[in-house]
Write a protein that holds these residues in place. Structure first.
Motif, PDB file in Angstrom:
ATOM      1  N   SER B 101      22.643 -20.545   0.918  1.00 28.90           N
ATOM      2  CA  SER B 101      21.781 -19.280   0.836  1.00 28.90           C
ATOM      3  C   SER B 101      21.696 -18.812  -0.434  1.00 28.90           C
ATOM      4  CB  SER B 101      22.346 -18.217   1.962  1.00 28.90           C
ATOM      5  OG  SER B 101      22.122 -17.079   1.708  1.00 28.90           O
ATOM      6  N   VAL B 102      20.550 -18.325  -1.263  1.00 29.13           N
ATOM      7  CA  VAL B 102      20.597 -17.843  -2.341  1.00 29.13           C
ATOM      8  C   VAL B 102      20.053 -16.379  -2.442  1.00 29.13           C
ATOM      9  CG1 VAL B 102      20.605 -19.797  -3.669  1.00 29.13           C
ATOM     10  CG2 VAL B 102      18.337 -18.957  -2.975  1.00 29.13           C
ATOM     11  N   ASN B 103      20.579 -15.553  -2.953  1.00 29.38           N
ATOM     12  CA  ASN B 103      19.905 -13.899  -2.981  1.00 29.38           C
ATOM     13  C   ASN B 103      19.801 -13.519  -4.523  1.00 29.38           C
ATOM     14  OD1 ASN B 103      19.786 -11.174  -2.809  1.00 29.38           O
ATOM     15  ND2 ASN B 103      21.211 -11.155  -0.963  1.00 29.38           N
ATOM     16  N   SER B 104      20.792 -13.041  -5.179  1.00 33.51           N
ATOM     17  CA  SER B 104      20.550 -12.595  -6.511  1.00 33.51           C
ATOM     18  C   SER B 104      20.045 -13.708  -7.568  1.00 33.51           C
ATOM     19  CB  SER B 104      21.723 -11.869  -7.285  1.00 33.51           C
ATOM     20  OG  SER B 104      22.525 -11.006  -6.242  1.00 33.51           O
ATOM     21  N   ALA B 105      20.484 -14.787  -7.500  1.00 29.19           N
ATOM     22  CA  ALA B 105      20.031 -15.689  -8.357  1.00 29.19           C
ATOM     23  C   ALA B 105      18.447 -16.068  -8.229  1.00 29.19           C
ATOM     24  CB  ALA B 105      20.918 -17.077  -8.064  1.00 29.19           C
ATOM     25  N   ALA B 106      18.090 -15.995  -6.883  1.00 30.24           N
ATOM     26  CA  ALA B 106      16.414 -16.032  -6.476  1.00 30.24           C
ATOM     27  C   ALA B 106      15.869 -14.854  -7.164  1.00 30.24           C
ATOM     28  CB  ALA B 106      16.381 -16.339  -4.953  1.00 30.24           C
ATOM     29  N   VAL B 107      16.390 -13.854  -7.124  1.00 34.59           N
ATOM     30  CA  VAL B 107      15.581 -12.507  -7.629  1.00 34.59           C
ATOM     31  C   VAL B 107      15.502 -12.769  -9.290  1.00 34.59           C
ATOM     32  CG1 VAL B 107      15.871 -10.242  -8.090  1.00 34.59           C
ATOM     33  CG2 VAL B 107      16.184 -11.206  -5.688  1.00 34.59           C
ATOM     34  N   GLU B 108      16.641 -13.316  -9.876  1.00 37.51           N
ATOM     35  CA  GLU B 108      16.548 -13.268 -11.252  1.00 37.51           C
ATOM     36  C   GLU B 108      16.109 -14.571 -11.868  1.00 37.51           C
ATOM     37  OE1 GLU B 108      20.686 -12.477 -12.005  1.00 37.51           O
ATOM     38  OE2 GLU B 108      20.649 -10.508 -10.635  1.00 37.51           O
ATOM     39  N   GLN B 109      15.936 -15.576 -11.146  1.00 35.23           N
ATOM     40  CA  GLN B 109      15.519 -16.894 -11.398  1.00 35.23           C
ATOM     41  C   GLN B 109      14.824 -17.612 -10.301  1.00 35.23           C
ATOM     42  OE1 GLN B 109      18.152 -19.830 -12.742  1.00 35.23           O
ATOM     43  NE2 GLN B 109      20.004 -18.377 -12.145  1.00 35.23           N
ATOM     44  N   PRO B 110      13.351 -16.850 -10.145  1.00 31.20           N
ATOM     45  CA  PRO B 110      12.788 -17.511  -8.787  1.00 31.20           C
ATOM     46  C   PRO B 110      12.594 -19.157  -8.975  1.00 31.20           C
ATOM     47  CG  PRO B 110      11.748 -15.506  -9.755  1.00 31.20           C
ATOM     48  CD  PRO B 110      12.678 -16.009 -10.590  1.00 31.20           C
ATOM     49  N   ASP B 111      12.448 -19.713  -9.985  1.00 35.72           N
ATOM     50  CA  ASP B 111      12.357 -21.084 -10.222  1.00 35.72           C
ATOM     51  C   ASP B 111      13.527 -21.786  -9.447  1.00 35.72           C
ATOM     52  OD1 ASP B 111       9.921 -21.068 -11.400  1.00 35.72           O
ATOM     53  OD2 ASP B 111      10.795 -21.252 -13.594  1.00 35.72           O
ATOM     54  N   LEU B 112      14.631 -21.382  -9.518  1.00 37.46           N
ATOM     55  CA  LEU B 112      15.861 -21.994  -8.736  1.00 37.46           C
ATOM     56  C   LEU B 112      15.258 -22.252  -7.122  1.00 37.46           C
ATOM     57  CD1 LEU B 112      18.748 -22.681  -8.730  1.00 37.46           C
ATOM     58  CD2 LEU B 112      19.195 -20.374  -7.825  1.00 37.46           C
ATOM     59  N   VAL B 113      14.676 -21.397  -6.404  1.00 38.18           N
ATOM     60  CA  VAL B 113      14.096 -21.741  -5.241  1.00 38.18           C
ATOM     61  C   VAL B 113      13.142 -22.812  -5.171  1.00 38.18           C
ATOM     62  CG1 VAL B 113      13.054 -20.736  -3.127  1.00 38.18           C
ATOM     63  CG2 VAL B 113      14.631 -19.423  -4.554  1.00 38.18           C
ATOM     64  N   VAL B 114      12.479 -23.042  -6.206  1.00 36.19           N
ATOM     65  CA  VAL B 114      11.457 -24.260  -6.363  1.00 36.19           C
ATOM     66  C   VAL B 114      12.166 -25.364  -6.611  1.00 36.19           C
ATOM     67  CG1 VAL B 114       9.576 -25.190  -7.843  1.00 36.19           C
ATOM     68  CG2 VAL B 114       9.535 -22.780  -7.501  1.00 36.19           C
ATOM     69  N   GLU B 115      13.177 -25.480  -7.615  1.00 39.29           N
ATOM     70  CA  GLU B 115      14.116 -26.682  -7.891  1.00 39.29           C
ATOM     71  C   GLU B 115      14.713 -27.027  -6.806  1.00 39.29           C
ATOM     72  OE1 GLU B 115      16.471 -26.021 -11.537  1.00 39.29           O
ATOM     73  OE2 GLU B 115      14.662 -24.936 -12.288  1.00 39.29           O
ATOM     74  N   LEU B 116      15.606 -25.973  -5.880  1.00 41.93           N
ATOM     75  CA  LEU B 116      16.583 -26.276  -4.852  1.00 41.93           C
ATOM     76  C   LEU B 116      15.438 -26.869  -3.597  1.00 41.93           C
ATOM     77  CD1 LEU B 116      18.565 -23.250  -4.542  1.00 41.93           C
ATOM     78  CD2 LEU B 116      19.194 -25.534  -5.312  1.00 41.93           C
ATOM     79  N   SER B 117      14.333 -26.420  -3.460  1.00 40.15           N
ATOM     80  CA  SER B 117      13.636 -26.908  -2.347  1.00 40.15           C
ATOM     81  C   SER B 117      13.040 -28.562  -2.803  1.00 40.15           C
ATOM     82  CB  SER B 117      12.418 -26.057  -1.888  1.00 40.15           C
ATOM     83  OG  SER B 117      11.474 -25.938  -2.786  1.00 40.15           O
ATOM     84  N   ARG B 118      12.751 -28.610  -3.981  1.00 43.32           N
ATOM     85  CA  ARG B 118      12.166 -29.676  -4.577  1.00 43.32           C
ATOM     86  C   ARG B 118      13.190 -31.056  -4.249  1.00 43.32           C
ATOM     87  NH1 ARG B 118       9.222 -29.089  -9.549  1.00 43.32           N
ATOM     88  NH2 ARG B 118      11.256 -28.845 -10.372  1.00 43.32           N
ATOM     89  N   ALA B 156       9.095 -15.706  -1.594  1.00 42.74           N
ATOM     90  CA  ALA B 156      10.187 -16.627  -1.444  1.00 42.74           C
ATOM     91  C   ALA B 156       9.685 -17.833  -0.615  1.00 42.74           C
ATOM     92  CB  ALA B 156      11.282 -16.085  -0.642  1.00 42.74           C
ATOM     93  N   GLN B 157       8.734 -17.693   0.225  1.00 39.41           N
ATOM     94  CA  GLN B 157       8.027 -18.715   1.115  1.00 39.41           C
ATOM     95  C   GLN B 157       7.418 -19.728   0.218  1.00 39.41           C
ATOM     96  OE1 GLN B 157       6.240 -17.897   4.968  1.00 39.41           O
ATOM     97  NE2 GLN B 157       4.503 -19.069   4.302  1.00 39.41           N
ATOM     98  N   GLU B 158       6.530 -18.863  -0.676  1.00 41.93           N
ATOM     99  CA  GLU B 158       5.726 -19.737  -1.661  1.00 41.93           C
ATOM    100  C   GLU B 158       6.464 -20.630  -2.589  1.00 41.93           C
ATOM    101  OE1 GLU B 158       3.033 -17.584  -4.116  1.00 41.93           O
ATOM    102  OE2 GLU B 158       2.434 -16.261  -2.289  1.00 41.93           O
ATOM    103  N   LEU B 159       7.715 -20.022  -2.903  1.00 38.71           N
ATOM    104  CA  LEU B 159       8.671 -20.858  -3.802  1.00 38.71           C
ATOM    105  C   LEU B 159       9.218 -21.920  -3.121  1.00 38.71           C
ATOM    106  CD1 LEU B 159      10.091 -17.561  -5.534  1.00 38.71           C
ATOM    107  CD2 LEU B 159       8.686 -19.121  -6.652  1.00 38.71           C
ATOM    108  N   GLY B 160       9.255 -21.875  -1.853  1.00 39.85           N
ATOM    109  CA  GLY B 160       9.888 -22.969  -1.235  1.00 39.85           C
ATOM    110  C   GLY B 160      11.159 -22.643   0.046  1.00 39.85           C
ATOM    111  N   ALA B 161      11.228 -21.469   0.072  1.00 40.67           N
ATOM    112  CA  ALA B 161      12.382 -21.072   0.980  1.00 40.67           C
ATOM    113  C   ALA B 161      11.995 -21.462   2.397  1.00 40.67           C
ATOM    114  CB  ALA B 161      12.518 -19.720   1.237  1.00 40.67           C
ATOM    115  N   GLY B 162      12.994 -22.287   3.067  1.00 39.84           N
ATOM    116  CA  GLY B 162      12.669 -22.714   4.557  1.00 39.84           C
ATOM    117  C   GLY B 162      12.792 -21.566   5.457  1.00 39.84           C
TER     118      GLY B 162
END
Lengths: 188, 245
Positions: B101-118, B156-162
């Motif tokens: 689960s990511v919170n602040s890091a996702a807000v500050e660097q949304p690309d992290l969600v993209v990378e994690l889901s990829r 967040a959904q667009e970025l790849g959150a499940g």
């Protein structure tokens, strides 16, 4: 003697949990580069082609084989999700599910039909995470409902597959793995 | 039919549970894995471990906690708190976590969600959103951001959150019910599962939340044994809700 099982990785499965759950179910684990195993287990989460690439050249022999989630889907000829071929031990193609919300994520029940793996587990709850489903055929031994009725369990000779994650399905999942370990023991 | 999920959340610091001191029947009250086993036995559908310190020491203790828990508890395990890199997530997955689960890091660097889901698939990535008056707060609710909650949920959904773990800061700890208005707004704008968090006080609160959300999370309500999970599930079932029993 406890059956010796090798866990092979295809994509990003929770290998740690699968291994621990198999040990709890009474198996001894063989390292991935080791040999002398009595059975193979292929867990996997992720894209079909990633999994298909990871298992290229895999020789199953006639040993009992259990595919979990993507590992089950890889038993078929191919999938709508990718362009690579599956192992092809079972006929047909894996297709995207028709449901309002995908992935199908969470706990759902399985109706087993004359299933070796499902012995004593009729209508128990199992944990699912997937968006694609395997084709219907005579080797389907368990069904689940989500937007549609889809195969949750396949069994054909030495080949077994489950769409859910027994390693994440609490005591029902452990019992199912015990049934598999027992099948392996009898196979020897 | 898919069951609605009940999820206890364990706040962990340096490998010890911070709350949950009411568990006198456990041999080691502060051990997250002992508490996890207890909840597994009670019929919890999933567990969340939140590293509330997120220091270097606390993070490495968390790894050990996850390993220990995943060796004996066979239900899905989500780990959050201070995860900022793909590498950190990978280490958690290798030690038995099913989702991060990511919170602040996702807000500050949304690309992290993209990378994690990829890298790991979106099914293993939860984006936690702390919301107050329609706005997103980061850093454990201490920092107001410019993001609107509904907009960020969609993004967040667009970025790849499940999945989304949606906490209402206003309701959190009050035990006066989940923020059903907020849940309605967010669940109506995304197609991924939403976990309701913050405000659970009585069994009816879970019923109302689960009419909208896919899962409900609580900490102290379970830790203090104000609500026992088997009773809660019995209640929900009686009210016509599908739960795993």
């Amino acid at each position: 003697m406890k059956p010796r099982i090798k866990v092979i990785s295809a994509g990003y499965g929770n290998l740690f949990s699968v291994s621990k759950a198999l040990e709890k179910a009474g198996a001894v684990l063989v390292k991935e580069d080791g040999d002398g195993e009595d059975a193979l287990v292929l867990p996997g989460v992720g894209a079909f082609d990633t999994g298909a690439k990871a298992i290229q050249g895999l020789v199953l022999g006639g040993k009992p084989f259990l595919g979990i989630c993507l590992g089950m889907q890889l038993l078929f000829e191919g999938s709508e999700e990718g362009s690579l071929k599956g192992i092809g031990l079972l006929d047909g193609k894996v297709r995207r599910m028709k449901a309002e919300k995908l992935p199908h994520l969470g706990w759902n029940t399985v109706s087993f039909e004359d299933s070796l793996l499902g012995e004593g587990l009729q209508d128990e709850w199992f944990y699912f995470v997937h968006s694609y489903a395997c084709p219907k055929s005579e080797c389907v031994k368990g069904w689940t409902e989500y937007g549609q009725k889809f195969p949750a369990v396949v069994e054909k000779g030495n080949v077994f597959g489950v769409q859910f994650h027994p390693e994440k399905s609490g005591s029902a999942g452990i019992k199912l793995l015990e049934n598999f370990v027992e099948a392996v023991r009898q196979w020897k | 039919m898919l069951a609605k999920r009940i999820i206890p959340c364990l706040d962990v610091r340096d490998g010890r549970v911070v709350k949950g001191k009411q568990f006198q029947d456990l041999k080691d009250q502060g051990s997250p894995s002992a508490l996890a086993s207890y909840y597994d036995g009670q019929g919890a559908d999933e567990l969340v471990f939140l590293d509330v310190a997120a220091t270097k020491e606390s993070r490495s203790a968390m790894l050990e906690t996850v390993r220990q828990t995943a060796s004996q508890v066979f239900i899905p395990l989500t780990v959050g708190g201070g995860i900022r890199t793909v590498k950190e997530a990978e280490t958690l997955f290798k030690n038995g976590a099913d989702k991060v689960s990511v919170n602040s890091a996702a807000v500050e660097q949304p690309d992290l969600v993209v990378e994690l889901s990829r890298e790991f698939g979106s099914q293993s990535i939860v984006v936690a959103i702390d919301s107050l008056s329609g706005k997103v707060y980061s850093r454990s609710g201490s920092k107001k951001t410019s993001l609107r909650t509904v907009g960020w949920a969609k993004k967040a959904q667009e970025l790849g959150a499940g999945e989304l773990l949606l906490t209402s800061i206003g309701a959190d700890g009050m035990q006066t019910g989940f923020d059903v208005g907020l849940l309605n707004e967010v669940c109506g704008s995304v197609s991924i599962p939403v976990i309701a968090s913050g405000g659970a006080g009585k069994m009816e609160d879970f019923l109302e939340a689960l009419k909208v959300a896919d899962a409900a999370l609580a900490a102290s309500t379970f830790h203090t044994k104000k609500i026992l999970i088997p009773e809660l599930k019995g209640f929900l079932k009686e009210k016509g809700m599908v739960v795993r029993s």
